[in-house]
Design an enzyme around this catalytic site. Structure first.
Site, PDB file in Angstrom:
ATOM      1  N   GLY A 253     158.156 134.008  13.764  1.00  0.00           N
ATOM      2  CA  GLY A 253     158.747 132.451  13.409  1.00  0.00           C
ATOM      3  C   GLY A 253     158.809 132.441  11.888  1.00  0.00           C
ATOM      4  O   GLY A 253     159.239 133.228  11.315  1.00  0.00           O
ATOM      5  N   SER A 254     158.414 131.420  11.418  1.00  0.00           N
ATOM      6  CA  SER A 254     158.063 131.072   9.827  1.00  0.00           C
ATOM      7  C   SER A 254     158.252 129.601   9.473  1.00  0.00           C
ATOM      8  O   SER A 254     158.964 128.951  10.039  1.00  0.00           O
ATOM      9  CB  SER A 254     159.018 132.047   9.230  1.00  0.00           C
ATOM     10  OG  SER A 254     159.037 133.146   9.467  1.00  0.00           O
TER      11      SER A 254
END
Length: 817
Positions: A253-254
């Site tokens: 993700g991030s």
């Protein structure tokens, strides 16, 4: 300035290549040594071979200096092997299609380079890539369609450096010491690793479906044929869910935010990058600084096996990536010849599938040979999923389109980022190479500019094409999930071309969602729509992502946080550091008070759990009231809410969780008000209390006492929280009731960087590699940064020569073949 910088670096390198360690010395004596070594810098000490200088500073971070790209790749491959030889070697076994030969066909992979469920499936796919010469053809294409000369030199140099380390060092990591599968590699192996990463969202995400696809051998039931033909479709919600799972890089993700100069204390940009990636295996980041004097000087994190910086910064610009909502694949429903299920019809004309026979050697067994079937669109796939069935019947089959299967351009994109002088250069690199497979780009620069770009390789499926050519299944999956299922029997339903695209069948730069120079741009893995609340991005095709739909709790919290920071103004790198470890739970802020009030109103303070037993939950009510709504290590009540919320998500369907529904007019504030009248609410509360008590965990215990990692026998508390809690500092811990809580972390915050500028040539950078540089438990850099992460401390980056040379931990080696 550039000439002076080159001279300083060359002089420093000349000094350092003269020794294998730098003795303590006064500044004056260092200058004298540098002057004496200036002439030596013009020589080639490796006598025509490859060589590099590696200066190690605190936490084992290498600063690699070389005279050109081949030599820089050499130093990079050497240094990565020194820290991660076993993980890298295991990945190269995967890429050679040799897992079954070495580890047996039935063992599970680590999912680093594909989603193959077992070694045999992985080998069948990657041997097919090898046998077909796929990567060789991409390497042979002229730039920009194929890699540049510089990137080829980096890849070949990387392989030479890795091999030189193997030849000159004994592997001490118990994970692979003495293993026959730790072997030399080639530049083709390095390029194949880049290919595997590129197709993770397409072919790599459907390896089992590719290797399992075989034509029907007997008459297929009428019900299955009807379903394949579209006369009977799965439930729309199930089909949408199944479609979303086709592009599910669920262990990545991030977050990333860039602030422009109007929000900062000095008018220069700021960037905070917080990628969420696996803590184990081949998708770990690894830190370094890469320097070719006068040509390149960049620092940051590289995905293992990569010869370029994946996420990083230089003297002028910083960038990060976030996994995007764009769907980098398409499905094409084939109409088959009734007499031959391996022949499909296009505009009524028969076209034979291409048969690829792949043979895999197997440990302690006979080789396995299996056929893969390919079409003009890509491989035939077979999925028995109830949510999204993709059967191969006597009348219908499905082929997978993946434009990243022709994309070996990511390293050139990253290399140009590394040399950029501002966000305009970052955008130019995106436009020129069009090599980003499944991520967004967020960037800031020293001149005060900000940039968001969802510039990625997507099949050119416009909403118009989807409306005209979607099959009945596609009419469900495209609006709901962006997954196109097109009629493969018509040439007018083929994916189109854009005139500004670098390759056929993909969108060109003009169609990419982009936002420049707003006070902030932020992404937490939702669509481009909410990049900036005051400047929502719209008008892009559905395949890029949705518009005006419910955002995740993490996005809601992140956008609210960064909008408030931008409005406050006067921001510095320290503000970015505080944001990273604020550990606020968006879900907790929305739901904990409602849950506490409903808890306190329960008759007799009891609730009935799944087992049908009444549970005294009265203590939990007070714990939820006093919880500070953070997932800090010392937070009391965080663990109780975490376990309760996970159980509530499983017990209460999404439409029933909130009393106030989502409104596109208030995407951060809605939905809200927990629906405590939902039947599953009290059951989730009772089950959470029962679970913690059975594990001997006090309801008001500190989170860090039961959410931790163990490194070298030491418990290291870990703050942060899971996706559903909406915490910026995302952590996905592994629950173990028998041993009292969360032990270790599967993925989450990884290579974190907070970067700004102060007017000098040295960026102000604070970094943190949460799981440390080496996965070898015997390495001094196996857990040193993990201890920092536990304590919410940072590494002050050493970018300029004066800072590198003044490191008290400085260790210098010259490596050569």
């Amino acid at each position: 300035m550039r000439t002076r910088t080159r001279r300083l670096v060359v002089t420093a390198v000349a000094l350092l290549t003269a020794t294998t360690a730098l003795p303590a010395a006064t500044a004056q004596s260092r200058q004298q040594q540098a002057a004496q070594a200036a002439q030596a810098s013009q020589q080639h000490p490796s006598q025509g071979g490859l060589s590099a200088v590696i200066r190690y500073t605190e936490y084992g971070i290498p600063h690699i200096v070389a005279k050109d790209y081949a030599n820089l790749g050499f130093g990079n491959g050497w240094a990565q092997a020194a820290d991660q030889v076993c993980v890298l070697a295991d990945g190269f076994v995967t890429l050679r299609g040799d897992r079954s030969r070495n580890f047996g066909p039935d063992a599970a992979t680590d999912f680093s380079l594909s989603d193959a469920s077992d070694n045999l499936s992985s080998d069948l796919y990657f041997r097919g890539v090898r046998d077909n010469g796929t990567v060789e053809r991409l390497l042979a294409q002229p730039a920009p369609q194929g890699p540049s000369r510089a990137v080829k030199d980096l890849m070949n140099g990387w392989a030479a450096g890795y091999n030189a380390w193997l030849k000159q060092n004994r592997v001490k990591d118990p994970a692979c010491a003495g293993a026959p599968w730790v072997r030399p590699v080639t530049g083709l192996d390095v390029a194949t690793r880049a290919y595997a990463l590129a197709v993770l969202g397409g072919q790599g995400g459907m390896v089992d479906a590719i290797t399992a696809a075989q034509p029907p051998v007997a008459a297929t039931t009428g019900a299955t044929i009807a379903a394949a033909a579209g006369s009977s479709l799965p439930d729309a919600a199930a089909a949408a869910k199944g479609a979303r799972e086709l592009f599910d890089i669920s262990d990545m993700g991030s977050n990333a935010v860039a602030f422009n100069g109007g929000t900062t204390a000095n008018g220069r940009g700021l960037l905070l990058g917080n990628p969420h990636y696996p803590w184990q295996g081949g998708r770990r980041f690894w830190q370094s600084q890469l320097t070719i004097p006068g040509e390149l000087n960049v620092a940051g994190g590289s995905l293992l096996g990569s010869p370029t910086i994946s996420i990083g910064y230089n003297a002028n610009v910083a960038w990060s990536h976030t996994v995007s909502t764009g769907v980098p694949l398409s499905l094409h429903q084939l109409k088959l010849d009734p007499a031959d299920p391996t022949t499909y019809l296009v505009d009524g004309k028969p076209e034979q599938m291409t048969r690829r026979s792949v043979t895999v050697p197997v440990k302690d067994g006979a080789p396995v040979t299996r056929t893969q079937w390919w079409t003009r669109y890509g491989p035939v796939v077979l999925s028995p999923s109830a949510g999204l069935p993709l059967p191969w019947t006597t009348t219908t089959a499905y082929a997978l389109g993946d434009p990243n299967a022709a994309n070996l351009r990511f390293y050139d994109t990253s290399l140009d980022f590394s040399k950029a002088r501002g966000t305009a250069d970052v955008l130019n690199s995106l436009d020129e190479h069009q090599g980003i497979p499944w991520v967004n780009t967020v960037a800031a620069d020293s001149s005060g500019h900000s940039l968001f770009a969802q510039s990625q390789v997507l099949p050119r499926v416009t909403d118009e094409l989807a409306a005209a050519c979607s099959t009945p299944l596609g009419k469900v999956t495209y609006p709901a999930a962006g997954v196109a299922v097109l009629d493969g029997s018509r040439t007018d339903c083929a994916i189109g071309d854009d005139p500004d695209a670098v390759a056929p069948g993909i969108f060109g730069p003009a169609r990419m969602p982009t936002l420049r120079d707003t006070p902030y741009v932020e992404n937490s893995n939702d669509s481009a729509w909410l990049t900036n609340l005051d400047r929502p991005i719209t008008g892009y095709e559905r395949i890029f992502g949705p518009v005006r739909t419910t955002a995740s709790p993490r996005t809601r919290g992140a956008v609210a946080d960064v909008a408030a920071l931008a409005a406050k103004g006067g921001l510095t790198v320290a503000d970015l550091q505080r944001q990273q470890f604020a550990n606020r739970s968006t879900t907790g802020a929305l739901a904990a008070a409602d849950a506490a009030r409903a808890c306190a109103a329960l008759p007799g303070g009891t609730a009935t759990g799944t087992a049908g037993t009444a549970v005294d939950v009265s203590e939990a009510c007070g714990v939820l009231v006093s919880w500070d709504r953070t997932m800090n290590s010392d937070s009391r009540g965080a663990l109780l809410f975490d376990r309760f919320w996970r159980k509530l998500l499983a017990a209460v369907p999404a439409p029933q969780r909130w009393k106030v529904p989502f409104s596109a007019a208030d995407p951060v504030g809605t939905p809200n008000t927990l629906n405590t009248d939902a039947p599953g609410f009290t059951k989730a509360l009772a089950d959470a209390v029962t679970e913690l008590r059975a594990a001997g965990i006090p309801l008001n215990s500190r989170l860090g006492d039961h959410q931790y990692v163990v490194r070298k026998g030491q418990r290291l508390p870990v703050g942060g929280g899971t996706e559903s809690l909406g915490v910026w500092n995302k952590i996905e811990p592994v629950w173990d009731t028998a041993n009292g809580g969360y032990q270790d972390t599967s993925f989450g915050s990884s290579h974190i960087q907070a970067v700004g500028w102060d007017g000098s040539r040295c960026p102000v950078a604070r970094t943190l590699l949460t799981y440390s540089q080496s996965s070898n438990a015997k390495s001094p850099h196996f857990a040193d940064q993990t201890r920092l992460f536990s304590a919410e401390k940072w590494v002050s980056a050493r970018f300029c020569e004066k800072d590198i040379l003044s490191s008290p931990a400085l260790r210098v080696i010259r490596v050569r073949n």
